[in-house]
Enzyme design. Structure first.
Site, PDB file in Angstrom:
ATOM      1  N   HIS A 171       3.759  -2.145   3.290  1.00  0.00           N
ATOM      2  CA  HIS A 171       3.771  -0.805   2.697  1.00  0.00           C
ATOM      3  C   HIS A 171       5.094  -0.611   1.980  1.00  0.00           C
ATOM      4  O   HIS A 171       6.150  -0.757   2.621  1.00  0.00           O
ATOM      5  CB  HIS A 171       3.572   0.267   3.779  1.00  0.00           C
ATOM      6  CG  HIS A 171       2.200   0.228   4.388  1.00  0.00           C
ATOM      7  ND1 HIS A 171       1.858  -0.675   5.365  1.00  0.00           N
ATOM      8  CD2 HIS A 171       1.077   0.959   4.130  1.00  0.00           C
ATOM      9  CE1 HIS A 171       0.571  -0.499   5.698  1.00  0.00           C
ATOM     10  NE2 HIS A 171       0.081   0.491   4.959  1.00  0.00           N
TER      11      HIS A 171
ATOM     12  N   ASP B 242       0.822  -1.213   0.000  1.00  0.00           N
ATOM     13  CA  ASP B 242       0.000   0.000   0.000  1.00  0.00           C
ATOM     14  C   ASP B 242       0.858   1.265   0.000  1.00  0.00           C
ATOM     15  O   ASP B 242       2.023   1.249   0.394  1.00  0.00           O
ATOM     16  CB  ASP B 242      -0.872   0.051   1.268  1.00  0.00           C
ATOM     17  CG  ASP B 242      -2.058  -0.901   1.175  1.00  0.00           C
ATOM     18  OD1 ASP B 242      -2.069  -1.749   0.254  1.00  0.00           O
ATOM     19  OD2 ASP B 242      -2.962  -0.792   2.025  1.00  0.00           O
ATOM     20  N   ASP B 243       0.208   2.336  -0.423  1.00  0.00           N
ATOM     21  CA  ASP B 243       0.694   3.715  -0.258  1.00  0.00           C
ATOM     22  C   ASP B 243       1.864   4.100  -1.163  1.00  0.00           C
ATOM     23  O   ASP B 243       2.392   5.192  -1.070  1.00  0.00           O
ATOM     24  CB  ASP B 243       1.084   4.012   1.209  1.00  0.00           C
ATOM     25  CG  ASP B 243      -0.105   3.875   2.167  1.00  0.00           C
ATOM     26  OD1 ASP B 243      -1.218   3.631   1.660  1.00  0.00           O
ATOM     27  OD2 ASP B 243       0.090   3.995   3.374  1.00  0.00           O
TER      28      ASP B 243
ATOM     29  N   HIS C 286      -5.887   2.738  -4.316  1.00  0.00           N
ATOM     30  CA  HIS C 286      -5.920   2.975  -2.874  1.00  0.00           C
ATOM     31  C   HIS C 286      -6.566   4.352  -2.658  1.00  0.00           C
ATOM     32  O   HIS C 286      -7.708   4.434  -2.211  1.00  0.00           O
ATOM     33  CB  HIS C 286      -4.512   2.896  -2.292  1.00  0.00           C
ATOM     34  CG  HIS C 286      -4.482   2.740  -0.803  1.00  0.00           C
ATOM     35  ND1 HIS C 286      -5.445   2.059  -0.103  1.00  0.00           N
ATOM     36  CD2 HIS C 286      -3.588   3.161   0.134  1.00  0.00           C
ATOM     37  CE1 HIS C 286      -5.157   2.077   1.196  1.00  0.00           C
ATOM     38  NE2 HIS C 286      -4.032   2.745   1.368  1.00  0.00           N
TER      39      HIS C 286
ATOM     40  N   HIS D  88      -5.187  10.046   0.169  1.00  0.00           N
ATOM     41  CA  HIS D  88      -5.066   9.286   1.409  1.00  0.00           C
ATOM     42  C   HIS D  88      -5.382  10.145   2.640  1.00  0.00           C
ATOM     43  O   HIS D  88      -5.013   9.810   3.762  1.00  0.00           O
ATOM     44  CB  HIS D  88      -3.663   8.678   1.535  1.00  0.00           C
ATOM     45  CG  HIS D  88      -3.635   7.384   2.302  1.00  0.00           C
ATOM     46  ND1 HIS D  88      -3.755   7.339   3.672  1.00  0.00           N
ATOM     47  CD2 HIS D  88      -3.511   6.099   1.900  1.00  0.00           C
ATOM     48  CE1 HIS D  88      -3.688   6.076   4.071  1.00  0.00           C
ATOM     49  NE2 HIS D  88      -3.542   5.300   3.008  1.00  0.00           N
TER      50      HIS D  88
HETATM   51 ZN    ZN Z   1      -2.881   3.276   3.098  1.00  0.00          ZN
END
Ligand code: ZN
Length: 498
Positions: free
Chosen positions: A458, A303-304, A350, A354
């Protein structure tokens, strides 16, 4: 005239009566002769109506042609000048279903004569037969064997059923059916045969799928293998073994056995060779022989990112031919999204920003953020993604400032055709740990007894990315399968808390 007069016998009649009779006879004769003379000059004419002009009429076999209705009238210069209908007798029949020549005639007779005009009806067959193919409903037909045809028939107007005379030829994947009727009219029909072989070859490894020995105490010798294909038969000699084992260097080595059949179906199987150091340790290996990952799937998800660590991560994934899933955001190295997709990984949504307080403000705000990120994905990969992960996961509580938003969003994304994923194995890299060793242990511990694992990491955390190679080596050594997420993958949904 004198001969006729002799018939009278003068002595049987009185002189006065005789004279009268004579006058009557002369008058009758005169009338008769006059009639004969006049009828000779009457110039009798028969007028036909409906009679075809041409002597020969050509009609297509099977057509709806009907013989003409012919009527006739008799006419003269002196008598019958107004015309008189005559009875017409037609002779001859035409069979319009059989080619040939048929004579038709129409006869009329009248005082002093008769007429019989004739015509020839030629029934010809210039229509080719019709071939009907039974549709091919199979998805594929294995090539190499005789084509097991679903069927066909042929019919002709003149000749009837011609199925037995159909000739079938196959060239490449096209079957051509040809038939000709008695008149030489040719019909053809073709069909595309779905020749295909979706069945890949099978490789059977001899010996163990996982081999372990200690430096100096053993030497890797290939135990062998066989490979067979449904069409090509024995393809053992086409198997390529990729990778090598260094008996002098402790480590975990993966050998890949790859074979392709003549239709391009490829099969890969792996053998793991663990070479232990003399003191018993294996770099990257974990001494846990009781774990059997066969049939178990690990979905590595990150993620991210992308971030400055993502290139290194992609290199590791490439080295082991492992495909993963990236839930991307806009904040880092968006340029790497294209490489992620090009190397076979799944790129999924995602968030653009964010920022919890922005995206969970309303449904509209959430989807505006999602759509904007998906546009970037489309631009970098060529297609939109249908897969997403909610920032914070679907069970997050950070969105509680907007009561019930996650419950509504979870339903809405599915309504819109997206599939959302949470995770069932956490690496702890979001807060619990900052050590590569601990990330490795958390992941190994999480996946070892799961049939499928969705691992959360991540790729904006360098220490987490550093654990990936050891995770992969361990997974392959224990027979796990690494796969990227697809719409068919399990979602590992959490219980929603808002
Ligand atoms: Zn995230």
């Amino acid at each position: 005239m004198s001969r006729k007069l002799k018939l009278f016998k003068p002595d049987k009649w009185a002189p006065k009566t005789r004279r009268t009779a004579l006058i009557a006879a002369v008058a009758a004769f005169a009338l008769f002769a006059g009639a004969v003379a006049l009828s000779l000059f009457n110039n009798w004419q028969v007028e036909f109506t409906g009679l075809p002009e041409e002597d020969t009429i050509t009609v297509e076999c099977g057509s709806e042609y009907a013989p003409p209705e012919v009527t006739a009238e008799l006419r003269g210069n002196v008598f019958c000048t107004g015309g008189r209908a005559l009875e017409v007798e037609r002779e001859g029949e035409v069979d319009f279903t059989k080619p040939g020549e048929y004579e038709l005639s129409w006869r009329v007779s009248y005082f002093g004569g008769s007429k019989t005009p004739r015509r020839v009806v030629r029934v010809v067959d210039t229509t080719p037969p019709v071939i009907t193919l039974t549709p091919e409903e199979r998805e594929y037909v294995l090539p190499g064997a005789d084509y097991d045809d679903p069927g066909y028939s042929a019919a002709d107007i003149a000749d009837g059923d011609l199925t037995a005379r159909v000739v079938r030829t196959i060239e490449g994947s096209v079957a051509t059916y040809t038939v000709s009727d008695a008149a030489g009219n040719v019909a053809t029909a073709t069909r595309e045969i779905p020749f295909d072989d979706p069945v890949p070859p099978e490789i059977t490894l001899k010996g163990e799928k996982s081999v372990t020995y200690t430096v100096g105490e053993g030497k890797y010798e290939e135990p062998g293998f066989t490979a067979a294909d449904n069409l090509d038969g024995d393809v053992t000699d086409k198997v390529e073994v990729k990778g090598a084992v260094d008996d002098n260097n402790p480590g975990v080595y993966t050998l890949r056995y790859v074979v392709k059949d003549s239709y391009g179906n490829e099969t890969t199987v792996r053998r793991t060779v663990t070479v232990r150091a003399k003191d018993g340790t294996v770099p990257g290996g974990e001494d846990s022989p009781e774990i059997d990952g066969a049939g178990k799937v690990i979905y590595l998800t990150f993620d991210d990112g992308p971030s400055k660590y993502t290139e290194k991560l992609l290199d590791v994934l490439k080295k082991y031919n492992v495909k993963a899933t990236f839930f991307v955001v806009k904040t880092g190295r968006v340029d790497l999204i294209a490489r992620e997709a090009a190397e076979g990984h799944t790129v999924a949504i995602h968030s653009l920003t964010h920022e919890y307080k922005d995206i969970y403000k309303s449904e509209e705000a959430y989807f505006a953020d999602l759509d904007a990120m998906n546009e970037i994905i489309k631009e970098k990969t060529g297609s939109y993604s249908k897969l997403l992960r909610f920032p914070g996961g679907s069970s997050n509580t950070v969105s509680r400032f907007n009561k019930g938003i996650m419950t509504r969003l979870a339903a809405l994304v599915e309504e819109k055709g997206y599939k959302y994923f949470d995770w069932n194995v956490s690496s702890g890299d979001a807060g619990g740990t900052t050590s590569t060793e601990q990330v490795y242990k958390n992941v190994i511990g999480g996946v070892k007894n799961r049939k499928y694992s969705i691992v959360l990491q991540h790729d904006i955390k360098g220490f987490s990315v550093d654990a990936v190679e050891r995770i992969i080596v361990w997974g392959l050594e224990h027979g796990f399968t690494f796969l990227p997420l697809t719409e068919e993958s399990p979602g590992a949904h959490f219980k929603i808390n808002n």
